[in-house]
Design a protein around this motif. Sequence first.
Motif, PDB file in Angstrom:
ATOM      1  N   ARG B  79       0.497  -0.905   0.083  1.00 57.02           N
ATOM      2  CA  ARG B  79       0.004  -0.055   0.141  1.00 57.02           C
ATOM      3  C   ARG B  79       0.728   1.690   0.248  1.00 57.02           C
ATOM      4  O   ARG B  79       2.021   1.420   1.085  1.00 57.02           O
ATOM      5  CB  ARG B  79      -1.412   0.036   0.679  1.00 57.02           C
ATOM      6  N   SER B  81       2.316   4.608   0.374  1.00 51.58           N
ATOM      7  CA  SER B  81       2.506   5.865   1.793  1.00 51.58           C
ATOM      8  C   SER B  81       3.123   7.472   1.110  1.00 51.58           C
ATOM      9  O   SER B  81       2.461   8.003   2.175  1.00 51.58           O
ATOM     10  CB  SER B  81       3.924   5.394   2.413  1.00 51.58           C
ATOM     11  N   LEU B  82       3.358   6.798  -0.316  1.00 53.22           N
ATOM     12  CA  LEU B  82       3.247   8.854  -0.189  1.00 53.22           C
ATOM     13  C   LEU B  82       1.305   9.275  -1.127  1.00 53.22           C
ATOM     14  O   LEU B  82       2.209   7.490  -2.382  1.00 53.22           O
ATOM     15  CB  LEU B  82       4.531   8.675  -1.366  1.00 53.22           C
ATOM     16  N   ASN B  83       0.796   9.556  -1.455  1.00 53.70           N
ATOM     17  CA  ASN B  83       0.212   9.766  -2.117  1.00 53.70           C
ATOM     18  C   ASN B  83       0.003  11.544  -1.792  1.00 53.70           C
ATOM     19  O   ASN B  83       0.301  11.939  -1.398  1.00 53.70           O
ATOM     20  CB  ASN B  83      -1.357  10.069  -1.223  1.00 53.70           C
ATOM     21  N   SER B  84      -0.504  11.889  -3.087  1.00 56.76           N
ATOM     22  CA  SER B  84      -0.494  13.320  -3.396  1.00 56.76           C
ATOM     23  C   SER B  84      -2.051  13.706  -4.424  1.00 56.76           C
ATOM     24  O   SER B  84      -1.135  12.764  -5.391  1.00 56.76           O
ATOM     25  CB  SER B  84       0.567  13.805  -3.960  1.00 56.76           C
ATOM     26  N   LEU B  87      -1.393  15.415  -7.360  1.00 57.25           N
ATOM     27  CA  LEU B  87      -0.641  14.972  -8.268  1.00 57.25           C
ATOM     28  C   LEU B  87      -1.520  13.740  -8.893  1.00 57.25           C
ATOM     29  O   LEU B  87      -1.643  13.819 -10.472  1.00 57.25           O
ATOM     30  CB  LEU B  87       0.734  13.785  -7.429  1.00 57.25           C
ATOM     31  N   ASN B 207       8.598   5.005  -4.990  1.00 65.50           N
ATOM     32  CA  ASN B 207       9.807   5.859  -4.076  1.00 65.50           C
ATOM     33  C   ASN B 207       8.784   6.884  -4.461  1.00 65.50           C
ATOM     34  O   ASN B 207       9.762   8.369  -4.090  1.00 65.50           O
ATOM     35  CB  ASN B 207      10.512   5.911  -3.643  1.00 65.50           C
ATOM     36  N   GLN B 209       5.266  10.306  -5.864  1.00 74.66           N
ATOM     37  CA  GLN B 209       3.635  10.406  -5.516  1.00 74.66           C
ATOM     38  C   GLN B 209       3.120  10.121  -7.088  1.00 74.66           C
ATOM     39  O   GLN B 209       2.180  10.102  -7.364  1.00 74.66           O
ATOM     40  CB  GLN B 209       3.513  11.515  -4.871  1.00 74.66           C
TER      41      GLN B 209
END
Lengths: 184, 326
Positions: B79, B81-84, B87, B207, B209
Motif C-alpha cells: 500500500r 505511503s506516498l500520496n498526493s 498530483l 518511491n 507520488q
Amino acid sequence: MSYDPNCNNENCNANRAEYPLTDLLITGTEINYLFICPTKLWYFAKGITMEQENEWVDLGRFLHEQRYANEEKEVLVGSIKIDFIRRGDVIEVHEVKLSKSMEKAHEMQALYYLYYLKKLGIKARAVLHYPKLNETKEVTLDGREGEIEKAIKEVERIKSLPAPPKPVKLKKCLKCAYYELCWV
Amino acid sequence: MRKRSLTLLSDGTLFRRENTLYFENELGRRPLAVEGIYDIYVYGHVTITSQALHFLAQKGIAVHFFNHYGHYDGSFYPRESLNSGDLVIRQAEHYLDGEKRLRLARLFVRGSALNMERNLKRWKVNDGFSEELRELLEKLEGARKITEVMNVEARIREAYYSRWDGHLPEGFKIVKRTRRPPENEMNALISFLNSRLYATIVSELYNTQLVPTVSYLHEPGERRFSLALDLSEIFKPIVADRLATRLVTKRMLSKGHFREELKGVLLTKEGMKKVLSEYEKELSKSVRHPELKKNVTKKRLIRLEAYKLIKHLIGVKEYEPLVAWF
Ligand code: SF4
C-alpha cells in the motif's frame, strides 16, 4: 489510540477531536516550512514529500487529539524533540534543537502551537533548548498574535497557488530534501 | 545506511521471526537486515510467508517476481505511503486531454530515439541513422494520434536494430527482434535485461507520488504499471542495450551461458547471475549531472526522470527526456 488519517473505522474517528477553528487548518510543519522555503512548503502541502521526511510526526495532527493535556508526552519531529509537560494549569512545550540554523522556523512553529492552544483555551509556554550551545530560550505568545496570524495567511496563500513559487538557489538548498526535485 | 536491492536467485523460503527477515535454503539460514533493503527481486522458486509480506509492507519494500525465463511476472507493491491527491488529478488530466497526452507520448519516443542515436554513435555504426531519424522525428511531431506515435516508434526501432547488429559479434546478432519466447541469445539477453529494468523503474515510481498505472505513450492498463513502460523507453537504450552489448563484445557472456528449451533460448542460472551482477554494477555507477552539479548514480537518473515528469504535470517545467551525455 493515535489518530490515523487513513482510518475509516468509526470508532477510531470517534477519538478524533473536532477541528476547533477552521482558520487553523494548517499544520505546524507548514508554518515551519514557510520560514525555511515557500517552494518546499508548496510541495509539502500538496503531498509531494521526500523520503527523508517520512518519519516526521505531524505535531499539528497530534494536537488535534487534545490528549497532550493528560500526560507527559514526547514527540519526535525530525531532529526536534518536543515534550509536553503539564505543570499545574500551564502546559509547557519543550523543544530540544540541535542548532540555531533554523531558529526562526522552529520558533514560529512553537509560537503557532501556543497560539493554537490559546484558542482552545489552554495556557501554555514554550521553551527551546539548545544543549550544544548550552542555551535555552523562552517563547511566549504575548503580543505576537499578529505575527502568527500573518504567517497563517501566508501559508494559505502559498498553498492556494496553482504551481509552487519559483525556487531560489541558496546555500540551504544543498542540504534540502527537495534539492533534486527543484533543480533537475 | 544506503539501501540496496536484494536479488534472490536461488530457491528457498523468506520468512520473518521476531523483527528479523530470514532467507533459508539448503545452504542454511541467512538473516537479512531489513532496514538496508530497498527492494527485492525474486528469480528463484521462493516461498514467502505472509508474516514476511506484512513486514515488507510495513517497511515499504516492493518485491518483484520473475518467471522461468527471467521475465517479469508481477510485483508485491505494498500500500502506498506516498500520496498526493493533487498530483493524481494532474496525471489524469494529462491523460484525458488528448493534446497533453500526445505531447508526453512524443517526448518519450523522442528521448528514446535520441538515446538510440547516441548508442549507435558510440558503437560507430551510425551509418545514416541520424539522417533517417531526423525525418522520422519530423513525422513524430506531426503525429496526431497515439497509434501514429507508436508507428513512428516502431520504424525508429527497426532502423536502430539493423545498425546495432553491425556492432555485435557473430553468434550474438539480433537479426530479428523477437520476444516471448526469445529465439536467440541476444534476444534472450535483451528481454531479460528489459524485464529487470522495468521492475527497477516500478520500484522507483513506488518511491514517488506518481501513480504507476496512469501512462501516456502506453495505454493505461496495458500492463499494470504502464507508466514504468513509458519511462523504460528512455532507459532501455542507455541501460539494457548498452549492457547487453558490453557483455557480449567483451566476451563476459558466452554461448555456454545460454541454453535452449522447447520454447526458446534462455539464460542459464550462471548466465543470469553474471548479468544481474553486471546490471547492479552498471546502475550504481555515477555520472556527473550537469544541472544538479553533483554525481548521481545511473539508477538515480530514473528517479530524476520521475521528478521531471512531476514538474511537467504540475506545470513547473516542460518535460525534457534524458538524453545520455555519458
Ligand atoms: S532546494 Fe532550495 S528552493 Fe528547493 S525547496 Fe529546498 S530550499 Fe527551497
